[in-house]
Motif scaffolding. Structure first.
Motif, PDB file in Angstrom:
ATOM      1  N   ALA A  81      26.921 -15.376   3.173  1.00 18.71           N
ATOM      2  CA  ALA A  81      27.848 -14.413   2.546  1.00 18.71           C
ATOM      3  C   ALA A  81      28.997 -14.101   3.505  1.00 18.71           C
ATOM      4  O   ALA A  81      30.159 -13.998   3.100  1.00 18.71           O
ATOM      5  CB  ALA A  81      27.115 -13.134   2.162  1.00 18.71           C
ATOM      6  N   VAL A  82      28.672 -13.965   4.770  1.00 18.53           N
ATOM      7  CA  VAL A  82      29.703 -13.661   5.767  1.00 18.53           C
ATOM      8  C   VAL A  82      30.611 -14.878   5.965  1.00 18.53           C
ATOM      9  O   VAL A  82      31.838 -14.750   6.030  1.00 18.53           O
ATOM     10  CB  VAL A  82      29.048 -13.230   7.110  1.00 18.53           C
ATOM     11  CG1 VAL A  82      30.093 -13.082   8.197  1.00 18.53           C
ATOM     12  CG2 VAL A  82      28.285 -11.917   6.913  1.00 18.53           C
ATOM     13  N   GLU A  83      30.009 -16.055   6.019  1.00 12.41           N
ATOM     14  CA  GLU A  83      30.813 -17.289   6.165  1.00 12.41           C
ATOM     15  C   GLU A  83      31.793 -17.455   5.001  1.00 12.41           C
ATOM     16  O   GLU A  83      32.872 -18.017   5.158  1.00 12.41           O
ATOM     17  CB  GLU A  83      29.886 -18.517   6.216  1.00 12.41           C
ATOM     18  CG  GLU A  83      29.194 -18.692   7.558  1.00 12.41           C
ATOM     19  CD  GLU A  83      28.004 -19.651   7.498  1.00 12.41           C
ATOM     20  OE1 GLU A  83      27.252 -19.698   8.483  1.00 12.41           O
ATOM     21  OE2 GLU A  83      27.827 -20.323   6.450  1.00 12.41           O
ATOM     22  N   LEU A  84      31.394 -16.946   3.851  1.00 14.06           N
ATOM     23  CA  LEU A  84      32.261 -17.083   2.666  1.00 14.06           C
ATOM     24  C   LEU A  84      33.368 -16.024   2.630  1.00 14.06           C
ATOM     25  O   LEU A  84      34.181 -16.006   1.719  1.00 14.06           O
ATOM     26  CB  LEU A  84      31.417 -17.005   1.390  1.00 14.06           C
ATOM     27  CG  LEU A  84      30.451 -18.186   1.170  1.00 14.06           C
ATOM     28  CD1 LEU A  84      29.436 -17.858   0.084  1.00 14.06           C
ATOM     29  CD2 LEU A  84      31.216 -19.450   0.796  1.00 14.06           C
ATOM     30  N   GLY A  85      33.339 -15.115   3.593  1.00 13.53           N
ATOM     31  CA  GLY A  85      34.460 -14.172   3.708  1.00 13.53           C
ATOM     32  C   GLY A  85      34.142 -12.712   3.447  1.00 13.53           C
ATOM     33  O   GLY A  85      35.050 -11.883   3.436  1.00 13.53           O
ATOM     34  N   THR A  86      32.867 -12.396   3.220  1.00 19.29           N
ATOM     35  CA  THR A  86      32.557 -10.982   2.981  1.00 19.29           C
ATOM     36  C   THR A  86      32.332 -10.259   4.303  1.00 19.29           C
ATOM     37  O   THR A  86      32.096 -10.869   5.338  1.00 19.29           O
ATOM     38  CB  THR A  86      31.297 -10.792   2.108  1.00 19.29           C
ATOM     39  OG1 THR A  86      30.172 -11.227   2.843  1.00 19.29           O
ATOM     40  CG2 THR A  86      31.409 -11.580   0.825  1.00 19.29           C
ATOM     41  N   GLN A  87      32.402  -8.948   4.229  1.00 17.90           N
ATOM     42  CA  GLN A  87      32.219  -8.145   5.448  1.00 17.90           C
ATOM     43  C   GLN A  87      30.972  -7.280   5.370  1.00 17.90           C
ATOM     44  O   GLN A  87      30.866  -6.249   6.029  1.00 17.90           O
ATOM     45  CB  GLN A  87      33.461  -7.300   5.685  1.00 17.90           C
ATOM     46  CG  GLN A  87      34.679  -8.198   5.903  1.00 17.90           C
ATOM     47  CD  GLN A  87      35.861  -7.417   6.396  1.00 17.90           C
ATOM     48  OE1 GLN A  87      35.799  -6.773   7.423  1.00 17.90           O
ATOM     49  NE2 GLN A  87      36.930  -7.458   5.640  1.00 17.90           N
ATOM     50  N   GLY A  88      30.046  -7.724   4.543  1.00 13.21           N
ATOM     51  CA  GLY A  88      28.794  -6.990   4.463  1.00 13.21           C
ATOM     52  C   GLY A  88      28.035  -7.356   3.205  1.00 13.21           C
ATOM     53  O   GLY A  88      28.527  -8.115   2.354  1.00 13.21           O
ATOM     54  N   VAL A  89      26.818  -6.827   3.111  1.00 10.74           N
ATOM     55  CA  VAL A  89      25.985  -7.104   1.940  1.00 10.74           C
ATOM     56  C   VAL A  89      25.346  -5.813   1.427  1.00 10.74           C
ATOM     57  O   VAL A  89      25.104  -4.881   2.186  1.00 10.74           O
ATOM     58  CB  VAL A  89      24.874  -8.140   2.248  1.00 10.74           C
ATOM     59  CG1 VAL A  89      25.455  -9.535   2.389  1.00 10.74           C
ATOM     60  CG2 VAL A  89      24.069  -7.758   3.475  1.00 10.74           C
TER      61      VAL A  89
END
Ligand code: G3P
Length: 223
Positions: A191-199
């Protein structure tokens, strides 16, 4: 909101009934301290004050109603959330959807009260619309993956990539968080690699046999 962040939405699972919500929040707090990773919790509304008064990590309300304090029955205005000690509020979760006008009203009201806002949306275009309301962050969660153990970052990476792209176009300062089906270190990493900054995670943690171990596993991916 300190990024990257792991937000634990406890929902109203029986596993967090009553004081168990505080127990989970304390485990999250301990892991956050140990790893130095930002973790927030969203307990059931009935436990909001208890949790907020007893942990040092951010506590979010799971929702709020678009009403002013006054002659209302069974509603929770943002003022009451703020006063209970929450630092923010999740709005428009797929399990608690709002009309656009009400969402806009709530984001503003919360902002005026000094509450952070995490606005959820089911897809990239709705996420972009949510970003136009200037919340603290947007969380994209495909509803069909929620609670399935099929992670959005594995099953629908394109949804994340597109959301990050569209939200950036609307307002590059608004972070994108993602959730739905996230259950492992790899899911968070991806998820982070795809550009998000958290979950935003619920069932994988709340239903885990060992809360500490599961929170540790997911938080390490944000380390
Ligand atoms: O708010 C987070 C949530 O909707 C995701 O739920 O159980 O798929 O982690 P879950």
């Amino acid at each position: 909101m300190k990024l990257p962040i792991l937000i634990i939405n406890m929902k109203v699972y029986p596993e967090v009934l009553g004081k168990r919500a505080l127990e989970l929040a304390k485990v999250a707090e301990a892991v956050s301290r140990e790893l130095g990773v930002s973790i927030a919790v969203a307990p059931p509304i009935t436990e909001l004050r208890l949790v907020a008064e007893n942990v040092g990590i951010p506590v979010y309300a799971q929702g709020a109603d678009p009403v002013e304090p006054g002659a209302r029955t069974g509603h929770v205005p943002p003022e009451f959330i703020k006063e209970a000690g929450a630092s923010g509020v999740i709005l428009n979760h797929s399990e608690n959807r709002l009309l656009l006008n009400d969402l806009g009203w709530l984001v503003n009201r919360a902002k005026n009260l000094g509450l952070e806002t995490l606005v959820c949306a089911p897809d990239p275009y709705t996420s972009a619309a949510a970003a136009a309301l200037e919340p603290t962050a947007v969380a994209v969660e495909p509803p069909e993956l929620i609670g399935t153990g099929k992670a959005v970052s594995r099953e629908k990476p394109d949804v994340i990539v597109k959301t990050v792209e569209l939200v950036k176009r609307v307002n590059p300062s608004i972070p994108v968080i993602t959730g739905a089906g996230i259950e492992s270190y790899e899911d968070v990493k991806r998820a982070v690699e795809l550009g998000t900054q958290g979950v935003l995670v619920a069932s994988a943690i709340v239903k885990a046999r060992d809360w500490r171990q599961k929170i540790m596993e997911l938080a390490k991916a944000l380390h």
